[in-house]
Scaffold this active site. Structure first.
Site, PDB file in Angstrom:
ATOM      1  N   CYS A  26      21.454 -11.977   4.567  1.00  0.00           N
ATOM      2  CA  CYS A  26      21.926 -10.535   4.688  1.00  0.00           C
ATOM      3  C   CYS A  26      21.501  -9.155   4.537  1.00  0.00           C
ATOM      4  CB  CYS A  26      23.409 -10.367   4.952  1.00  0.00           C
ATOM      5  SG  CYS A  26      24.654 -11.897   6.106  1.00  0.00           S
ATOM      6  N   HIS A  68      24.906  -0.372  18.770  1.00  0.00           N
ATOM      7  CA  HIS A  68      23.841   0.143  19.404  1.00  0.00           C
ATOM      8  C   HIS A  68      23.387   0.751  18.586  1.00  0.00           C
ATOM      9  CE1 HIS A  68      24.567  -2.201  22.801  1.00  0.00           C
ATOM     10  NE2 HIS A  68      23.508  -2.891  22.717  1.00  0.00           N
ATOM     11  N   GLU A 144      32.968 -10.539  12.498  1.00  0.00           N
ATOM     12  CA  GLU A 144      31.317 -10.345  12.512  1.00  0.00           C
ATOM     13  C   GLU A 144      31.203 -11.565  13.502  1.00  0.00           C
ATOM     14  OE1 GLU A 144      29.681 -10.581   9.259  1.00  0.00           O
ATOM     15  OE2 GLU A 144      29.360  -8.434   8.732  1.00  0.00           O
TER      16      GLU A 144
HETATM   17 ZN   LIG Z   1      25.145  -9.409   8.847  1.00  0.00          ZN
END
Ligand SMILES: [Zn+2]
Length: 160
Positions: A26, A68, A144
């Protein structure tokens, strides 16, 4: 009693990119579809616990602010950044990036994790909305992607 709102189904979601410096994978710039789930805890008054129109509107506003965008933590604990000439310079470790300021949302967290985002959403909602006395607490979860996320609970009213 609990009122539940599933943002995946009622459009409380956003797409954004981030990085988490210490993580092997990540730490690379990448993105997620985020969904917000809410729970409102309390006892109904006149058969209604809470009319959630206002809270949905407020959550939707936050989602729109983040949608975004590249999310950068306001805290410089893990990720350094500074703004110059409408650009934001971001660095951690040996990585350096420059982004147009308009593509970035700087948010008051230490890192852009689901945990920190859940805390951010909860604090903002609890700070902005005056809940009636019969509402005892709110929990906001930031996913997520569907099925994995972090939840933060804040007691309200008498439980505070
Ligand atoms: Zn992530």
């Amino acid at each position: 009693m609990l009122l539940e709102i599933d943002g995946w189904k009622v459009g409380l979601k956003f797409s954004a990119s981030h990085f988490i410096p210490s993580h092997y994978k990540c730490s690379r710039l990448h993105g997620h579809d985020y969904g917000i789930r809410l729970r409102i805890l309390g006892e109904p008054k006149d058969c209604i616990l809470y009319d959630f129109v206002e809270v949905k509107k407020e959550v939707r506003n936050i989602c729109e602010e983040l949608d975004h965008k590249l999310l950068i933590p306001q805290s410089k604990k893990y990720i350094k950044h500074h703004i110059k000439d409408e650009r934001i310079y971001v660095s951690f470790g040996d990585k350096h990036y420059v982004f147009p300021k308009s593509d970035v949302a700087i948010i008051p967290v230490n890192l852009v994790t689901a945990e920190e985002l859940a805390r951010y959403f909860t604090k903002r909602i609890a700070g902005r909305i005056k809940f009636p006395k019969n509402v005892k607490g709110i929990e906001i979860c930031v996913d997520e992607g569907p099925g994995q996320g972090a939840c933060n609970y804040i007691p309200l009213g008498d439980e505070k």
